[in-house]
Motif scaffolding. Structure first.
Motif, PDB file in Angstrom:
ATOM      1  N   LEU A   4      50.976  41.192  78.165  1.00 24.09           N
ATOM      2  CA  LEU A   4      52.093  41.978  78.778  1.00 24.09           C
ATOM      3  C   LEU A   4      52.639  42.494  77.463  1.00 24.09           C
ATOM      4  O   LEU A   4      53.015  42.061  76.348  1.00 24.09           O
ATOM      5  N   THR A  23      54.634  46.096  80.981  1.00 24.46           N
ATOM      6  CA  THR A  23      53.345  46.367  81.618  1.00 24.46           C
ATOM      7  C   THR A  23      52.391  45.207  81.457  1.00 24.46           C
ATOM      8  O   THR A  23      52.183  44.929  80.010  1.00 24.46           O
ATOM      9  N   ALA A  24      51.658  44.871  82.652  1.00 22.27           N
ATOM     10  CA  ALA A  24      51.103  43.796  82.337  1.00 22.27           C
ATOM     11  C   ALA A  24      49.416  44.333  83.023  1.00 22.27           C
ATOM     12  O   ALA A  24      49.594  45.256  83.675  1.00 22.27           O
ATOM     13  N   PHE A  29      49.100  41.767  89.322  1.00 20.47           N
ATOM     14  CA  PHE A  29      50.653  41.818  88.844  1.00 20.47           C
ATOM     15  C   PHE A  29      51.320  41.311  90.028  1.00 20.47           C
ATOM     16  O   PHE A  29      52.329  40.353  89.718  1.00 20.47           O
ATOM     17  N   ARG A  72      61.012  45.627  89.580  1.00 17.97           N
ATOM     18  CA  ARG A  72      59.488  45.580  89.290  1.00 17.97           C
ATOM     19  C   ARG A  72      58.977  46.620  90.159  1.00 17.97           C
ATOM     20  O   ARG A  72      59.508  46.948  91.310  1.00 17.97           O
ATOM     21  N   ASN A  74      55.474  47.003  91.549  1.00 20.20           N
ATOM     22  CA  ASN A  74      54.012  46.392  91.505  1.00 20.20           C
ATOM     23  C   ASN A  74      52.871  47.482  91.622  1.00 20.20           C
ATOM     24  O   ASN A  74      51.880  47.124  91.008  1.00 20.20           O
ATOM     25  N   ASN A  77      52.433  47.923  87.846  1.00 19.54           N
ATOM     26  CA  ASN A  77      52.302  46.794  87.188  1.00 19.54           C
ATOM     27  C   ASN A  77      53.206  46.522  86.189  1.00 19.54           C
ATOM     28  O   ASN A  77      53.012  45.989  84.845  1.00 19.54           O
ATOM     29  N   ALA A  98      55.396  36.198  82.453  1.00 23.31           N
ATOM     30  CA  ALA A  98      54.814  35.881  83.801  1.00 23.31           C
ATOM     31  C   ALA A  98      54.521  34.781  84.206  1.00 23.31           C
ATOM     32  O   ALA A  98      54.135  33.959  83.104  1.00 23.31           O
TER      33      ALA A  98
END
Length: 129
Positions: A4, A23-24, A29, A72, A74, A77, A98
């Protein structure tokens, strides 16, 4: 490996705005609920906001309600924290978190660090008076 990465912090005058991004990578995500926490110097890390996997539910700390908005994307991400009408007391390191799986329907649980599985390294936000 789950990562993350927060960005968007900086120095801003009181009354100003900032948008934080997180940003993951390393997981799907959309499978994870997301949250933001913050830690001011010499204080514990506190809950700021959280969002469910499909954005259907959001939670906010009383101190930021009406000023901050979590969202968010998706497809990207990424989770965001739009911060408006910033105050000097908002100065802190802001952390993205998260939660594997869904967000609890218990607001007390949502606000606990233990509710979350993965954490970012944080981004500094400084609000000058």
């Amino acid at each position: 490996q789950v990562q993350l990465v927060e960005s968007g912090g900086g120095l801003v005058q009181a009354g100003g705005s900032l948008r934080l991004s997180c940003t993951a990578s390393g997981r799907t995500f959309s499978s994870d609920a997301m949250g933001w926490f913050r830690q001011a110097p010499g204080k514990d890390r506190d809950f700021v906001a959280a969002i469910s996997r499909n954005s259907g539910r959001t939670y906010y700390a009383d101190s930021v309600k009406g000023r901050f908005t979590i969202s968010r994307d998706n497809a990207k991400n990424t989770v965001y924290l739009q911060m408006n009408i910033l105050k000097p007391e908002d100065t802190a390191i802001y952390y993205c978190a998260a939660r594997v799986g869904g967000l609890s329907y218990n607001s007390a649980s949502v606000g606990r660090e233990s509710h979350y599985t993965y954490w970012g390294q944080g981004t500094q936000v400084t609000v000058s008076s």
